[in-house]
Scaffold this motif. Structure first.
Motif, mmCIF file in Angstrom:
data_model
loop_
_atom_site.group_PDB
_atom_site.id
_atom_site.type_symbol
_atom_site.label_atom_id
_atom_site.label_comp_id
_atom_site.label_asym_id
_atom_site.label_seq_id
_atom_site.Cartn_x
_atom_site.Cartn_y
_atom_site.Cartn_z
ATOM 1 N N ARG A 181 33.047 40.486 33.364
ATOM 2 C CA ARG A 181 33.031 41.946 33.403
ATOM 3 C C ARG A 181 34.259 42.541 32.710
ATOM 4 O O ARG A 181 34.180 43.579 32.078
ATOM 5 C CB ARG A 181 32.989 42.404 34.864
ATOM 6 C CG ARG A 181 32.753 43.894 35.037
ATOM 7 C CD ARG A 181 32.912 44.287 36.501
ATOM 8 N NE ARG A 181 32.160 43.415 37.376
ATOM 9 C CZ ARG A 181 31.362 43.832 38.357
ATOM 10 N NH1 ARG A 181 31.224 45.124 38.576
ATOM 11 N NH2 ARG A 181 30.727 42.973 39.127
ATOM 12 N N GLU A 182 35.412 41.849 32.818
ATOM 13 C CA GLU A 182 36.654 42.365 32.243
ATOM 14 C C GLU A 182 36.848 41.960 30.789
ATOM 15 O O GLU A 182 37.929 42.176 30.210
ATOM 16 C CB GLU A 182 37.852 41.897 33.072
ATOM 17 C CG GLU A 182 38.075 40.396 33.081
ATOM 18 C CD GLU A 182 37.249 39.648 34.128
ATOM 19 O OE1 GLU A 182 37.544 38.453 34.353
ATOM 20 O OE2 GLU A 182 36.314 40.253 34.723
ATOM 21 N N GLY A 221 32.378 45.512 31.059
ATOM 22 C CA GLY A 221 32.049 46.246 32.272
ATOM 23 C C GLY A 221 32.130 47.747 32.073
ATOM 24 O O GLY A 221 31.268 48.502 32.551
ATOM 25 N N GLY A 222 33.152 48.191 31.372
ATOM 26 C CA GLY A 222 33.302 49.617 31.113
ATOM 27 C C GLY A 222 32.180 50.168 30.263
ATOM 28 O O GLY A 222 31.686 51.280 30.489
ATOM 29 N N ASP A 241 27.887 34.609 34.659
ATOM 30 C CA ASP A 241 28.892 33.853 33.928
ATOM 31 C C ASP A 241 28.399 33.545 32.517
ATOM 32 O O ASP A 241 27.208 33.248 32.321
ATOM 33 C CB ASP A 241 29.212 32.544 34.638
ATOM 34 C CG ASP A 241 29.945 32.770 35.949
ATOM 35 O OD1 ASP A 241 30.581 33.825 36.092
ATOM 36 O OD2 ASP A 241 29.850 31.890 36.826
ATOM 37 N N PRO A 242 29.292 33.589 31.539
ATOM 38 C CA PRO A 242 28.861 33.315 30.166
ATOM 39 C C PRO A 242 28.258 31.922 30.012
ATOM 40 O O PRO A 242 27.337 31.728 29.219
ATOM 41 C CB PRO A 242 30.139 33.480 29.350
ATOM 42 C CG PRO A 242 31.264 33.439 30.319
ATOM 43 C CD PRO A 242 30.712 33.949 31.602
ATOM 44 N N GLU A 243 28.766 30.941 30.768
ATOM 45 C CA GLU A 243 28.240 29.575 30.662
ATOM 46 C C GLU A 243 26.761 29.530 31.044
ATOM 47 O O GLU A 243 25.960 28.840 30.405
ATOM 48 C CB GLU A 243 29.047 28.628 31.549
ATOM 49 C CG GLU A 243 30.501 28.444 31.135
ATOM 50 C CD GLU A 243 31.406 29.577 31.581
ATOM 51 O OE1 GLU A 243 32.571 29.616 31.128
ATOM 52 O OE2 GLU A 243 30.945 30.444 32.379
ATOM 53 N N PRO A 261 30.901 35.629 24.119
ATOM 54 C CA PRO A 261 31.675 34.918 25.131
ATOM 55 C C PRO A 261 33.054 34.572 24.579
ATOM 56 O O PRO A 261 33.255 34.516 23.360
ATOM 57 C CB PRO A 261 30.846 33.657 25.385
ATOM 58 C CG PRO A 261 30.137 33.408 24.090
ATOM 59 C CD PRO A 261 29.838 34.783 23.538
ATOM 60 N N PRO A 262 34.024 34.352 25.444
ATOM 61 C CA PRO A 262 35.355 33.954 24.965
ATOM 62 C C PRO A 262 35.271 32.728 24.068
ATOM 63 O O PRO A 262 34.494 31.808 24.312
ATOM 64 C CB PRO A 262 36.108 33.660 26.265
ATOM 65 C CG PRO A 262 35.420 34.490 27.304
ATOM 66 C CD PRO A 262 33.970 34.481 26.912
#
Length: 327
Positions: A181-182, A221-222, A241-243, A261-262
């Protein structure tokens, strides 16, 4: 100011035309005639890829030109050569895709670039944009400005990324929200891009500028929360979760627009250094304003966003989303 826009009828070009007209500038647009020109402009038509297609540009002088071309760099080269003695500055709307992949977090304008040539024909997007930069520089030297934009959203979007999220969330119900979310995002509202470009050409700026918001201007999230508020829907964001999203075969960027995803691609897209543009006056409006205005625009056109014909539609199929949420 007398401004020539090569394009000027859709999304980025139209936003720049509207910004310039709002400043009282004299605006000319040169386009292929696929879409109506903005009111109160001088309307020139032609196809830069066709023999004789630049004839309408053979006469006239302008203080600056803004070029939104995304195709073969050779079209930029021939147009820039034609205009070089009659235009003060040449602003080419490029892309952060010109940086060699992967671009590390914090990369500034002096980072390594992909290969490109001003004489290239049809090449991949990154090479085309780099070749376009070189074509403008070849004809205008220090009077050439390369606007290296990243993700562009806002009213008039014809790619469909933010419109997809707005329309999906407006339908309500449980919504797959890809985490974390962040997760920080970096983008530019098309109107903020237009305002910065207008300021830059008026000031005679040259050279490359990364033009997106500072990293973390908003978060995933924003953004999605702003979509819920703007649409007034009862959508329930189901953060995942991205995974888990990736394991389900759901594609970032295309299946779930805007989300990455990161990792390497995330750093490349969403962690660029924009200090140079900020020092040159870049101002970015809040995400809530971008989202609300895009929703109002969508409602005003009947809820069916325009779609660039050269790009596939984005967004996850409802059945795929439902299957994921069922677990």
């Amino acid at each position: 100011m007398k401004l020539l826009i090569l394009g000027g009828t859709e999304f980025v070009g139209r936003a720049i035309a509207d910004e310039a007209l709002g400043r009282g500038w004299e605006v000319t647009v040169f386009h292929r005639g696929h879409h109506p020109a903005p009111p109160k402009v001088t309307d020139l038509k032609g196809d830069r890829t066709a023999s004789g297609g630049r004839a309408a540009l053979a006469r006239g002088t302008w203080d600056a030109v803004v070029d939104t071309w995304w195709g073969a760099p050779s079209a930029v080269r021939e147009t820039a050569r034609l205009l070089s003695g009659r235009v003060g500055h040449y602003a080419y709307v490029s892309s952060r895709s010109v940086y060699a992949y992967p671009a590390p977090a914090g990369l500034a304008e002096d980072g390594p670039l992909v290969d490109g040539s001003p004489g290239d024909g049809d090449v991949d997007y990154a090479r085309a944009k780099r070749g376009g930069e070189l074509a403008a520089e070849e004809a205008f030297g220090e009077r050439a400005l390369s606007v290296r934009a990243g993700l562009i959203i806002g009213p008039g979007e014809n790619v469909g990324r933010l419109p997809w999220w707005l329309l999906r969330i407006a339908r309500g119900g449980p919504v797959l929200a890809p985490g974390p979310r962040e997760l920080e995002l970096q983008y530019i509202d098309v109107r903020d891009l237009a305002a910065w470009v207008a300021d830059a050409v008026a000031a005679g700026r040259g050279g490359p500028y990364n033009l997106v918001s500072p990293p973390g201007h908003t978060t995933m999230g924003g953004l999605l929360a702003a979509c819920v508020r703007a649409t007034g829907s009862g959508a329930e964001l189901r953060w995942s979760d991205p995974e888990a999203v990736l394991a389900a075969g759901i594609e970032p960027w295309t299946g779930l627009p805007i989300w990455l995803p990161p990792g390497e691609l995330y750093d490349t897209m969403y962690r660029g250094d924009v200090a140079k543009a900020v020092a040159a006056g870049l101002r970015c409006r809040p995400v809530a304003e971008t989202v609300a205005d895009t929703w109002a625009w969508l409602q005003g056109i009947g809820g069916v966003p325009p779609q660039r014909p050269d790009l596939p539609r984005v967004g996850l199929a409802p059945e795929a989303e439902a299957a994921f949420l069922r677990g």
